[in-house]
Design an enzyme around this catalytic site. Structure first.
Site, PDB file in Angstrom:
ATOM      1  N   GLU A   1      10.467 -82.287 -52.544  1.00 43.41           N
ATOM      2  CA  GLU A   1       9.650 -81.647 -53.514  1.00 43.41           C
ATOM      3  C   GLU A   1      10.053 -80.271 -54.251  1.00 43.41           C
ATOM      4  O   GLU A   1       9.432 -79.465 -54.572  1.00 43.41           O
ATOM      5  CB  GLU A   1       8.354 -81.079 -52.515  1.00 43.41           C
ATOM      6  CG  GLU A   1       7.702 -82.180 -51.919  1.00 43.41           C
ATOM      7  CD  GLU A   1       6.359 -81.860 -51.563  1.00 43.41           C
ATOM      8  OE1 GLU A   1       5.112 -82.188 -52.210  1.00 43.41           O
ATOM      9  OE2 GLU A   1       6.199 -81.172 -50.693  1.00 43.41           O
TER      10      GLU A   1
ATOM     11  N   HIS B   1       5.906 -72.852 -51.313  1.00 42.83           N
ATOM     12  CA  HIS B   1       4.929 -73.995 -51.017  1.00 42.83           C
ATOM     13  C   HIS B   1       4.660 -74.200 -49.735  1.00 42.83           C
ATOM     14  O   HIS B   1       5.834 -74.089 -48.784  1.00 42.83           O
ATOM     15  CB  HIS B   1       5.746 -75.357 -51.831  1.00 42.83           C
ATOM     16  CG  HIS B   1       4.994 -76.512 -51.120  1.00 42.83           C
ATOM     17  ND1 HIS B   1       3.669 -76.934 -51.501  1.00 42.83           N
ATOM     18  CD2 HIS B   1       5.397 -77.607 -50.582  1.00 42.83           C
ATOM     19  CE1 HIS B   1       3.526 -77.859 -51.098  1.00 42.83           C
ATOM     20  NE2 HIS B   1       4.387 -78.450 -50.441  1.00 42.83           N
TER      21      HIS B   1
ATOM     22  N   HIS C   1       2.213 -75.728 -46.228  1.00 37.89           N
ATOM     23  CA  HIS C   1       1.170 -76.700 -45.858  1.00 37.89           C
ATOM     24  C   HIS C   1       0.046 -75.904 -44.812  1.00 37.89           C
ATOM     25  O   HIS C   1       0.062 -76.435 -43.443  1.00 37.89           O
ATOM     26  CB  HIS C   1       1.812 -78.029 -44.897  1.00 37.89           C
ATOM     27  CG  HIS C   1       2.796 -78.600 -45.730  1.00 37.89           C
ATOM     28  ND1 HIS C   1       3.985 -79.434 -45.441  1.00 37.89           N
ATOM     29  CD2 HIS C   1       2.852 -78.727 -47.103  1.00 37.89           C
ATOM     30  CE1 HIS C   1       4.936 -79.920 -46.257  1.00 37.89           C
ATOM     31  NE2 HIS C   1       4.190 -79.599 -47.424  1.00 37.89           N
TER      32      HIS C   1
ATOM     33  N   HIS D   1      -2.672 -81.818 -48.603  1.00 34.22           N
ATOM     34  CA  HIS D   1      -1.344 -81.481 -48.548  1.00 34.22           C
ATOM     35  C   HIS D   1      -0.956 -80.338 -48.200  1.00 34.22           C
ATOM     36  O   HIS D   1      -0.382 -79.778 -47.203  1.00 34.22           O
ATOM     37  CB  HIS D   1      -0.542 -82.085 -50.034  1.00 34.22           C
ATOM     38  CG  HIS D   1       0.687 -81.755 -50.158  1.00 34.22           C
ATOM     39  ND1 HIS D   1       1.623 -82.296 -50.959  1.00 34.22           N
ATOM     40  CD2 HIS D   1       1.525 -81.213 -49.286  1.00 34.22           C
ATOM     41  CE1 HIS D   1       2.671 -81.957 -50.868  1.00 34.22           C
ATOM     42  NE2 HIS D   1       2.933 -81.054 -49.912  1.00 34.22           N
TER      43      HIS D   1
END
Ligand code: MN
Length: 285
Positions: free
Chosen positions: A123, A142, A144, A213
């Site tokens: 990613e 980023h 989760h 996500h």
């Protein structure tokens, strides 16, 4: 006479101290010069980034793990302070384990500059596309975060519930990968086109939620991106608690904007928690 002798004695002691300082200085200077960057944790000397940036990247990874924002997954990156067309991020490794020697360079299309045999994040395009789209973005997280995910799959907006997360404003936009990749995606932003679509959804917000996500948070520095990632998670927890109690009185647009403006001139609002969090992590540099 006694006074003169005392002065002589003081003068002699001073000279001896100076001599001792010189000898000690020469002794200490040798090992300092002899220190070579041979430690396995030393960063790659070819990296186009300042040493402080590499240190902050490592520390930031450990802070995000320590604060429970990242677990075995997720990443922190920074745009190079030496070349705006390069960003820095670790090889594929759990954030809590990142060392300076794991930091790699990527271009703004997500291509590693010097991959060698190292594993890389699928990613990475989240980062490359956002840096490519928004020159003012200097760092990206980023995650989760499980506290945040409910707001990516329901119609309840993740919006500023207290001043520390004023940057969320009236609500973070939600990226719907199905809109761009149909039913066939594995939910991952694993190519530049998905990254560019995510960047477009982010717009001028600080945070974009990713349906089913996680979330991606941007900042004008590593410290700001880390701060925002932590407080995005805190906001989600507080908002979920408040919603259970009844109707919520959120910050309005004006209050959120005013605090964001205030914070721009208050460097310590970002520095203070960073210094605290830094003490709580074991820096693997
Ligand atoms: Mn992900």
């Amino acid at each position: 006479m006694a006074e003169n002798r005392m002065e002589d004695l003081i003068g002699m002691l001073k000279n001896q101290r100076m001599l001792a300082t010189l000898v000690l200085g020469a002794f200490l200077a040798v090992p300092a010069f002899a220190q070579a960057p041979t430690s396995p944790a030393a960063s790659d000397t070819s990296l186009r980034a300042g040493a402080q940036m590499i240190n902050d990247l490592v520390t930031g990874n450990h802070i995000l793990y320590g604060q429970g924002v990242l677990d075995g997954f997720g990443h922190l990156s920074a745009r190079s302070d030496k070349d705006p067309n390069i960003f820095l991020m670790s090889r594929s490794v759990a954030p809590g384990l990142v060392k300076a020697s794991d930091i790699m360079e990527y271009d703004l299309d997500g291509k590693p500059v010097d991959r060698r045999d190292r594993g890389i994040f699928s990613e990475r395009f989240i980062h490359s596309a956002i840096y490519k789209t928004y020159p003012e973005v200097k760092a990206i997280v980023h995650s989760h975060s499980s506290a945040v995910i409910p707001y990516s799959v329901t119609k309840t907006p993740l919006r500023a519930i207290f001043h520390m997360s004023a940057f969320l404003g009236l609500g973070a936009p939600v990226f719907e990968i199905r809109k761009f990749g149909g039913d066939d995606t594995n939910m991952l932003v694993n190519n530049q086109d998905f990254g560019l679509a995510l960047a477009k959804t982010l717009g001028n917000s600080a945070v974009v939620l990713m349906r089913g996500h996680g979330a991606t948070v941007v900042g004008d520095s590593i410290k700001q991106a880390v701060f925002r990632a932590v407080y995005t998670q805190v906001n989600a927890q507080v908002e979920s608690d408040a919603l259970k109690l009844g109707e919520v009185n959120f910050l309005n647009a004006k209050e959120a904007a005013t605090f964001v403006e205030y914070q721009k001139n208050q460097k310590q609002v970002i520095e203070r928690p960073w210094e605290l969090w830094k003490q709580t992590v074991k820096n693997a540099n």
